[in-house]
Write a protein that holds these residues in place. Structure first.
Motif, short mmCIF file in Angstrom:
data_model
loop_
_atom_site.label_atom_id
_atom_site.label_comp_id
_atom_site.label_asym_id
_atom_site.label_seq_id
_atom_site.Cartn_x
_atom_site.Cartn_y
_atom_site.Cartn_z
N GLN A 15 0.80 -1.21 -0.05
CA GLN A 15 0.15 -0.03 0.00
C GLN A 15 0.92 1.13 0.05
OE1 GLN A 15 -3.12 -0.62 -0.15
NE2 GLN A 15 -4.12 1.57 0.08
N VAL A 16 0.56 2.18 -0.77
CA VAL A 16 1.33 3.33 -0.76
C VAL A 16 0.34 4.60 -0.70
CG1 VAL A 16 2.71 4.87 -2.47
CG2 VAL A 16 2.96 2.41 -2.38
N GLY A 68 4.90 4.25 2.60
CA GLY A 68 4.71 2.72 2.24
C GLY A 68 5.99 2.21 1.98
N ARG A 69 6.14 0.88 1.93
CA ARG A 69 7.18 0.17 1.79
C ARG A 69 7.57 0.24 0.28
NH1 ARG A 69 6.31 -5.54 4.42
NH2 ARG A 69 8.40 -5.57 3.89
#
Length: 128
Positions: free
Chosen positions: A1-2, A26-27
């Protein structure tokens, strides 16, 4: 998820400059392709610029080429759109978009339908 948050918009006179910023949370931001799109009242959302995860692939619409520059800072999770020589027709809501594209081509990177994550948009108004 961003999650994406745009900033830097506003009102500027024709011929002026603005720099839009997009902060991503997010990642794995560094693995995402990033794009800028814009939508003027009563018109469809149009592609403006896009940049690949390693900044090698960049694309611009014909209407902004040589005036706008897209860049990114993967260490800071940021993407930027430097807009110079602004024209009244650049007036629109500008959106930042992200997608974990595995294939970077002009078709995939310039198409709004290929981007999964979107910011809320920010207004840019250029007065004549």
């Amino acid at each position: 998820q961003v999650q994406l948050v745009e900033s830097g918009g506003g009102l500027v006179q024709a011929g002026g400059s603005l720099r839009l910023s997009c902060a991503a949370s997010g990642r794995a931001f560094s693995t995402y392709a990033m794009g800028w799109f814009r939508q003027a009242p009563g018109k469809e959302r149009d592609f403006v610029a896009a940049i690949g995860w390693n900044s090698v692939d960049t694309y611009y619409s014909d209407s902004v080429k040589d005036r706008f520059t897209i860049s990114r800072d993967n260490a800071e999770n940021m993407v930027y759109l430097q807009m110079d020589s602004l024209k009244p027709e650049d007036t629109a809501v500008y959106y930042c978009a992200a997608d974990k594209m595995y294939i970077l081509t002009p078709v995939t990177m310039t198409s709004a339908s290929k981007y999964e994550y979107w910011g809320q948009g920010i207004q840019v108004t250029v007065s004549s």
